[in-house]
Scaffold this active site. Structure first.
Site, PDB file in Angstrom:
ATOM      1  N   TYR A 125       0.795  -1.160   0.043  1.00  0.00           N
ATOM      2  CA  TYR A 125      -0.011  -0.131  -0.063  1.00  0.00           C
ATOM      3  C   TYR A 125       0.978   1.380   0.041  1.00  0.00           C
ATOM      4  CZ  TYR A 125      -4.338   2.562   1.018  1.00  0.00           C
ATOM      5  OH  TYR A 125      -5.410   3.594   1.175  1.00  0.00           O
ATOM      6  N   TYR A 170      -5.665   4.717  -7.692  1.00  0.00           N
ATOM      7  CA  TYR A 170      -5.851   4.713  -6.229  1.00  0.00           C
ATOM      8  C   TYR A 170      -7.258   4.103  -5.882  1.00  0.00           C
ATOM      9  CZ  TYR A 170      -5.626   6.294  -1.345  1.00  0.00           C
ATOM     10  OH  TYR A 170      -5.814   6.319  -0.008  1.00  0.00           O
TER      11      TYR A 170
END
Ligand SMILES: [Zn+2]
Lengths: 139, 398
Positions: free
Chosen positions: B298, B348
């Site tokens: 991440y 994203y």
């Protein structure tokens, strides 16, 4: 003449002691009557013991810089012409971590662990907010 | 099949090791797709069903996670015409949610609560005519106390991560170039990903020329903002093997969450809960860190990658800067990481970004960017390094 722009919404009963304190040059935080723990920002229940017996009390205003960075974009009228604004998290002697700004120091001289003390910055519309400067430097 | 190297000979296989598999993946168009989150979520679910070769009537579980606009929730199942379900809930753990959904889905199918559970995320922060940077800054209604955040410049999560990165620099000597190495390496991966939003080459000069937001973060230290939806279908290994796509097995998983709660004395911007979740997930999978062949981390910010790899134990705390500086994570490097370009360069979708690439890689469908996929370590991260999920995925059954 136009009214000076306010920095903040009008305080309410939950947070008025904090802002009255700031205008008077005192850092006020909530403290628990039952366990003595401090907290910030406003809580209805003690984070340490769960008590609802919270009172506003005078804090020392002393702390150390936990983390810092430089704001390079205007997000608020207060930043106009003031960039870079030095953003910081300050660990207060009372055990509270506060989001704030540092003043009276050049960005290159700020470092983690720097000892700081509270000061207050006043808006043209009569508000005051807590900021921090290197301990021992005059406001 | 992977030996349980470094975990003790003949280590007992964890009952959840390989007890579920990913059989479907749906990815909508990404970026300036001006459709609402619920519609993007619905399309992602249909794409995942088609990808798996699974009729809609077989889908009996739905886990839903909404992004910053909070635009998708339980009524999605009505939109989808899913009239009977055995598992259905809305979940929220911020950036750790996607990994968490896979975990709960794995536990549910392994225990017979449902057969095929679709985990879906969608978000629509980009609006026509609104600047990208404003999408996450937040127009929350504030009182005097919460109004202090913008007064001090604390807009959204970005400044807090920047403060964390700067603390890391102060404590360990991490450099701006080392942050830049993460962004540059991922851009090289993105150049090989047709779905990536930013594919033009990036070098160190280009990184340094990128405007500051909150020092030490340039714009290029920060993830993209994207509209889109991703859906992942989880089932049992036996069912997965009967479907269209190569099964990607859920071999290990864990969560860990921590927060300084506004109190002094913790070092939560530097020591993240990845340090707890990573080792637990690898232990469940019966593998060691040295077995990891690629990472999907991440990467809301460049610093998040450095802090997470340190806490997963790939290097000591504080050595993440030099660790990434030699291009180790980039194409040709020893630890291929964020091989689709990540949140910095591809798109994203919160925790679905690393999971999406992990599934593509796990199937061996990475094309020119395909890397060794025996053990894929996947992280999800939410809040300001507060909420963490880890997955270990593999094309190999337990
Ligand atoms: Zn108390």
């Amino acid at each position: 003449m136009t009214e000076p722009t306010r920095w903040l919404p009008e305080p309410d009963d939950s947070n008025r002691p904090f802002f009255d304190g700031a205008r008077a040059g005192v850092l006020k935080l909530q403290r628990c009557d039952d366990c003595g723990g401090w907290m910030f920002p406003v809580r209805r229940r003690c984070q340490h013991c769960g008590s609802t017996a919270l009172q506003w009390a005078n804090a020392s205003g002393r702390g150390t810089v936990y983390a810092h960075g430089q704001l390079q974009r205007e997000y608020h009228v207060r930043h106009r012409g003031a960039l870079p604004v030095i953003m910081a998290q300050v660990d207060l002697a009372e055990g509270v971590r506060m989001n704030t700004n540092l003043v009276g120091v050049s960005p290159a001289d700020v470092h983690v662990g720097m000892v700081v003390s509270v000061d207050f910055e006043h808006s043209e519309s009569g508000e005051a907010i807590a900021v921090f400067r290197p301990a021992g430097t005059p406001s | 099949m992977l030996a349980a190297e470094g975990t003790g000979e003949d280590a007992m296989t964890h009952p959840m090791n390989g007890a579920a598999a990913i059989c479907g993946l749906g990815i909508t168009a990404m970026g300036r797709v001006y459709r609402d989150a619920e519609d993007l979520a619905a399309e992602a679910v249909y794409l995942a069903l088609e990808d798996a070769g699974l009729p809609k009537s077989e889908l009996d579980g739905l886990l839903i996670n909404a992004g910053v606009t909070n635009g998708v929730s339980i009524p999605l199942h009505i939109t989808l015409g899913l009239r009977e379900l055995n598992v259905l809930t809305f979940m929220q753990g911020y950036g750790s949610s996607a990994g968490q959904m896979i975990q709960y889905a794995a536990m549910a199918v392994a225990n017979g609560l449902a057969n095929y559970i679709c985990c879906v995320f969608a978000d629509d922060p980009l609006k026509e005519g609104v600047r990208t940077g404003d999408a996450y800054a937040g127009g929350a209604r504030r009182n005097a106390m919460s109004g202090l955040y913008p007064v001090y410049g604390f807009m959204g999560a970005l400044p807090m991560y920047a403060l964390g990165a700067r603390r890391h620099m102060d404590l360990y000597g991490t450099t701006q170039d080392q942050l830049g190495a993460v962004a540059i390496g991922q851009r090289r991966w993105a150049a090989m990903n047709p779905r990536a939003t930013k594919r033009e080459p990036l070098d160190l000069a280009g990184y340094h020329a990128s405007p500051w937001v909150v020092e030490p973060f340039h714009i290029l230290d920060c993830c993209l903002v994207s509209n889109g939806g991703v859906a992942v279908i989880v089932t049992t290994p036996e069912r997965a093997r009967d479907l269209r796509q190569p099964a990607v097995y859920v071999r290990g998983f864990a969560q860990a969450h921590q927060h300084d709660a506004g109190l002094a004395g913790t070092d939560a911007l530097v020591h993240t809960p990845a340090a707890k979740a990573g080792p637990r997930a690898l232990a469940m999978a019966g593998v060691s860190r040295n077995d990891v062949t690629q990472c999907q981390i991440y990467d809301c910010y460049t610093y998040t990658v450095i802090a997470t790899l340190e806490d997963y134990g790939f290097c000591a705390k504080g050595e993440g800067g030099p660790f990434v500086a030699d291009g180790k994570l980039a194409p040709g490097g020893a630890l291929p990481t964020n091989t689709g370009g990540g949140e910095l360069s591809s798109f994203y979708m919160w925790g679905m970004t690393p999971i999406t690439e992990a599934v593509i890689q796990g199937r061996g469908h990475g094309g020119e960017r395909q890397q060794s996929n025996d053990v894929i370590l996947v992280s999800g991260n939410g809040g300001v390094l507060n909420y963490h999920s880890t997955l270990v995925l593999s094309p190999h059954a337990a």
